[in-house]
Design an enzyme around this catalytic site. Structure first.
Site, PDB file in Angstrom:
ATOM      1  CB  SER A 144      -5.037   3.907   0.445  1.00  0.00           C
ATOM      2  OG  SER A 144      -5.066   2.509   0.432  1.00  0.00           O
ATOM      3  CB  SER A 145      -6.870   1.568  -4.530  1.00  0.00           C
ATOM      4  OG  SER A 145      -6.273   2.410  -5.475  1.00  0.00           O
ATOM      5  CD  GLU A 148      -4.386  -1.870   3.486  1.00  0.00           C
ATOM      6  OE1 GLU A 148      -4.538  -0.811   2.856  1.00  0.00           O
ATOM      7  OE2 GLU A 148      -5.287  -2.394   4.151  1.00  0.00           O
ATOM      8  CB  SER A 171      -0.875  -0.008   1.257  1.00  0.00           C
ATOM      9  OG  SER A 171      -1.687   1.136   1.265  1.00  0.00           O
ATOM     10  N   GLY A 172       0.670   2.135  -0.972  1.00  0.00           N
ATOM     11  CA  GLY A 172       1.463   3.368  -1.044  1.00  0.00           C
ATOM     12  C   GLY A 172       2.698   3.258  -1.915  1.00  0.00           C
ATOM     13  CG  ASN A 213      -1.475   5.398  -0.458  1.00  0.00           C
ATOM     14  OD1 ASN A 213      -1.343   6.569  -0.781  1.00  0.00           O
ATOM     15  ND2 ASN A 213      -1.783   4.449  -1.329  1.00  0.00           N
ATOM     16  CB  THR A 222      -3.502   4.171  -7.911  1.00  0.00           C
ATOM     17  OG1 THR A 222      -4.107   3.119  -7.144  1.00  0.00           O
ATOM     18  CG2 THR A 222      -4.594   4.994  -8.554  1.00  0.00           C
ATOM     19  N   GLY A 226      -2.915  -2.710  -2.205  1.00  0.00           N
ATOM     20  CA  GLY A 226      -1.618  -3.284  -1.844  1.00  0.00           C
ATOM     21  C   GLY A 226      -1.638  -4.008  -0.512  1.00  0.00           C
TER      22      GLY A 226
END
Length: 526
Positions: free
Chosen positions: A54-55, A279, A4-5, A51, A9, A277
């Site tokens: 974050s998606s 986590e 994540s981050g 993030n 994206t 992502g």
């Protein structure tokens, strides 16, 4: 793929721009495809500890080509994190769109939607932002409006959509209190204004939220809940309403971007998968398990393609080759996905028992996975368990697992929505479910039987199985540091990711192996 981050994206957006540029066209369709991302980010992304953008869902974008021209696109969304609508941990925010609305709507528009000061709303934790950030949000709100126009949403649809979002926020402020002399529960006096703002009739919501049928066989006979289940029912209404709006946006995008060509024409396809992502937070819940399972599956796909297929080809051609060992995560996938005794199957089984609790689920895991090298029973007072993933050990808190997996609505709520004065809300709850995550083929029950999240997660697995037959390219995103700082590279953080992603072994196979594969024609000509 990546943590994540790490930049998945952003890489997806650059890749889309690049592909559209290579088409060398400037059609309206290409511009519409590029406008889809800011729209999805506003409704599906949020700030987390790891993030700022974050998606909170997975997306698969299929671009369809005829010769070198893009003729259409299709979007599939997976596992939107609806629980974020009603609860965020410290240092996190709700979905971006709520903040964009507060920053971007004029005072008159806010009055129309019944929106007051953002600090009053429980669902956004009463927190807003500094003046600079609010200005950025105002700009983002304008981007969203432009994207809605560009993709082709009607003005009335946009108004209805924002009315629903404002209603969700107001619903979050509804509280409950015991009724004198009855021993039952009612909507509190202080909440009447919020109910009115949410455009829900007091007696209807009280009846729906505070009373439950004694059984599914006799829904007309009901008893009254205590305070806590009323709040849960209110939250589930808010989550479902938001989830439906998101699903509707994706359906609408697909309608507008569908290819308009003769069915006989063969179209080629490029698919881009951009999922949430890996986590590992201080507290990891059901949502993190779903996210990490999807990443576990992607890692297996990568291993299969880069190591297993590659080295099998070398052996087949009898090349002198010393086998490169890699970390195979198949046992972890078996632990999570095997039927009928994998973790997801056990979760679905427990979710089907009305008497089951999160504790009975954890007890079942402890007995089923005793001695499994990738599973550890919980330690301490918090009910939970640990899984040793490809990217490290993650400790999960089991509270809420069954409820989140069931993902159910209180009885009779569908009727409330169908009869709504907001046309869009009525549409969202009429006919078949609007889930766009490719899971509908699993659901053999009535059109309104909601799928468990575990079942919907299997639809993501089905997509990944389809990808095994494609010609994949991997974009591995590496996070430079854990502080969300630009221009800072923390060597330890980077090295850890290179190790668990299998990239050091990948470099070896690329260096020692045969990375250039000319066709026989190319070779002969040369």
């Amino acid at each position: 793929s990546g943590e994540s981050g790490a930049g998945k994206t952003e890489s997806t957006k650059l890749l889309l721009q690049h592909i559209m540029n290579l088409c060398k066209g400037n059609s309206q369709l290409e511009q519409q495809i590029l406008q889809v991302n800011p729209l999805l980010e506003a409704f599906g992304n949020a700030q987390t500890v790891m993030n700022d953008n974050s998606s909170r869902f997975g997306k698969y974008i299929q671009l369809r080509f005829q010769k070198n021209t893009v003729r259409g696109a299709k979007l599939s969304e997976y596992l939107l994190e609806k629980s974020r609508v009603v609860q965020q941990d410290t240092g996190e925010r709700n979905f971006h769109i709520f903040y964009y609305m507060f920053a971007g709507l004029s005072s008159e528009e806010k009055e129309i939607y019944g929106l007051l000061d953002p600090s009053l709303y429980r669902y956004i934790s009463g927190r807003f932002a500094t003046e600079d950030v609010a200005q950025l949000w105002k700009h983002k709100y304008q981007e969203v409006c432009n994207a809605l126009d560009m993709v082709g949403f009607q003005e009335q649809e946009q108004v209805d959509m924002q009315a629903i979002l404002a209603g969700v926020l107001s619903l979050g402020n509804v509280t409950f209190e015991p009724q004198e002399n009855h021993g039952s529960v009612k909507v509190s006096e202080a909440s009447q204004g919020w109910l009115k703002a949410a455009a829900v009739k007091v007696d209807v919501l009280s009846q729906l939220v505070c009373c439950v049928p004694y059984s599914s066989w006799s829904p007309s006979v009901s008893h009254c809940r205590s305070l806590s289940p009323c709040a849960d029912a209110r939250d589930s209404i808010a989550k479902v309403a938001y989830g439906r709006v998101f699903g509707w946006i994706v359906s609408k995008i697909n309608e507008l971007l569908a290819e308009n060509v003769d069915p006989e024409v063969e179209l080629r396809e490029i698919g881009i998968l951009d999922i949430f992502g890996f986590e590992n937070f201080a507290v990891n819940r059901f949502e993190q398990l779903c996210i990490n399972l999807a990443n576990e599956q992607l890692q297996h796909f990568f291993n299969h393609h880069i190591f297993q297929l590659e080295q099998a080809a070398y052996r087949e051609e009898e090349l002198p080759w010393e086998t490169i060992k890699f970390s195979n995560n198949e046992p972890i996938l078996d632990l999570l996905l095997a039927k009928p005794f994998g973790l997801l199957s056990l979760l679905d089984e427990q979710s089907a028992f009305p008497q089951a609790t999160d504790k009975t689920f954890v007890d079942k895991l402890n007995s089923s996975f005793k001695g499994n090298l990738h599973f550890q029973p919980g330690r301490g007072r918090v009910l939970g368990f640990s899984i040793i993933h490809y990217a490290g050990n993650v400790q999960y808190t089991a509270g809420g697992f069954l409820e989140k997996n069931r993902d159910t609505l209180p009885a009779n709520v569908r009727g409330l929505f169908i009869n709504s004065v907001t046309p869009l809300l009525s549409v969202l709850f009429t006919g078949k479910s609007l889930y766009c995550d490719g899971a509908s083929h699993i659901n053999q029950g009535p059109p309104w039987q909601e799928l468990s999240v575990g079942m919907r997660l299997h639809s993501l697995m089905v997509l990944m199985e389809r990808m095994y037959s494609a010609n994949p390219h991997f974009v591995r995103c590496i996070k430079p540091n854990s502080q969300k700082e630009p221009g800072v590279v923390d060597n330890q953080v980077v090295l850890q990711q290179l190790r668990y992603n299998g990239l050091l072994e990948t470099i070896r196979i690329r260096r020692d192996g045969f990375s250039w594969r000319p066709s026989f024609e190319e070779f002969a000509e040369r």
